[in-house]
Design an enzyme around this catalytic site. Structure first.
Site: not given
Ligand SMILES: NC(=O)c1ccc[n+]([C@@H]2O[C@H](COP(=O)([O-])OP(=O)(O)OC[C@H]3O[C@@H](n4cnc5c(N)ncnc54)[C@H](OP(=O)(O)O)[C@@H]3O)[C@@H](O)[C@H]2O)c1
Length: 265
Positions: A15, A140, A153, A157, A188
């Site tokens: 995702s 992040s 969170y 980070k 996302t």
């Molecule tokens: N979107 C933002 O605004 C933002 C900002 C700063 C940092 N980030 C960071 O970017 C990264 C990706 O987040 P995203 O925004 O893409 O969110 P997301 O769409 O919720 O994706 C999160 C991903 O992490 C996986 N995941 C969660 N728990 C897991 C586990 N226990 N084992 C393996 N996989 C796991 C989920 O897959 P499954 O559910 O299939 O396991 C999913 O593929 C994260 O580290 C997040 O902190 C995001």
């Protein structure tokens, strides 16, 4: 093409950011190992990649530290040492600290911090032995300053950033780069999947997230950072850059802004 024929292992690839990193690497001809807990979602990502024949699915819950160790061994045996490990799996939080049971704090640390550390450590001996590999971790901007409604969170980070800074120096003699990418808001499901204080899902997309960068744009920018093997990169819009700058030079002003953040942001 920079990543043509490179092996890239991406966690959290089902995702959002991980999914779009997979598409971006695949467009450049990389071999991919895609991991997360949801195999059917990973299969869909594989099917949408430019080269599905160069994509392997390896289900993995990074919070299960024994399974991380076992899975890393299997990957090494089956595909060899990946050229690039992208630690992207993560979960966020939308709840006040006072309303968050400590088990939820631990769960967030387990996925974001200990899961990342465990996977890196499972590959490190082989990386050092072969003097090969590139560790890329998605942290992040919340690794640079704290904000309300997501204390665990932010802690996870910040912990990631500290770990990687020390690790980078340890791996310097082996020529193994460590890149930490700090996204701002990316559009996302991160806030939909974020945990409330009782561990249930927040199930709401925050307006700030919805108005953030599109994940495809983020992934293209991230690949440029990875190709240049930079130590760190903040990939964020002007709001988040302003917050990082205030944190550094005018922290009092930043804290006045943070005092007014709502749960929906
Ligand atoms: N979107 C933002 O605004 C933002 C900002 C700063 C940092 N980030 C960071 O970017 C990264 C990706 O987040 P995203 O925004 O893409 O969110 P997301 O769409 O919720 O994706 C999160 C991903 O992490 C996986 N995941 C969660 N728990 C897991 C586990 N226990 N084992 C393996 N996989 C796991 C989920 O897959 P499954 O559910 O299939 O396991 C999913 O593929 C994260 O580290 C997040 O902190 C995001």
């Amino acid at each position: 093409m920079t990543f043509n024929h490179k092996w890239v292992w991406i966690t959290g690839a089902s995702s959002g950011i991980g999914e779009h990193l997979a598409y971006a690497f695949s467009r450049q001809g990389a071999h991919l190992i895609l991991s997360s807990r949801q195999q059917p979602a990973l299969e869909k990502v594989r099917a949408a990649c430019a080269h599905p024949d160069k994509v392997e699915i390896v289900p993995l819950d990074v919070a299960d530290l024994d399974s991380v160790q076992r899975t890393a061994r299997e990957v090494l045996d089956r595909y060899g040492l990946p050229d690039i490990l992208v630690n992207n799996a993560g979960i966020s939080q939308r709840a006040l600290a006072a309303e968050t049971v400590v088990e939820v704090d631990m769960q967030i640390m387990q996925v974001n911090y200990f899961g990342t550390v465990a996977l890196i450590k499972a590959l490190l001996p082989e990386m050092i032995r072969q003097r090969k590999g590139h560790i890329v971790s998605i942290s992040s901007v919340m690794g640079l300053f704290g904000a309300p409604w997501r204390t665990a969170y932010c802690a996870s980070k910040h912990a990631m950033n500290g770990f990687h800074e020390g690790l980078r120096a340890e791996l310097h003699p082996y020529g193994i780069p460590v890149t930490v990418i700090m996204p701002g808001y990316v559009n996302t499901n991160v806030t939909i999947n974020a945990l409330k204080g009782d561990g249930s899902k927040h199930a709401v997309k925050a307006k700030t997230t919805a108005s953030g960068w599109e994940p495809d744009y983020f992934a293209r920018r991230a690949l440029r950072v990875i190709a240049s093997r930079r130590r760190e990169a903040i990939l964020a819009g002007p709001r988040e850059w302003l917050a990082c700058t205030l944190k550094r030079f005018l922290p009092g002003v930043l804290h006045r802004v943070l005092n007014n953040i709502k749960a929906s942001e």
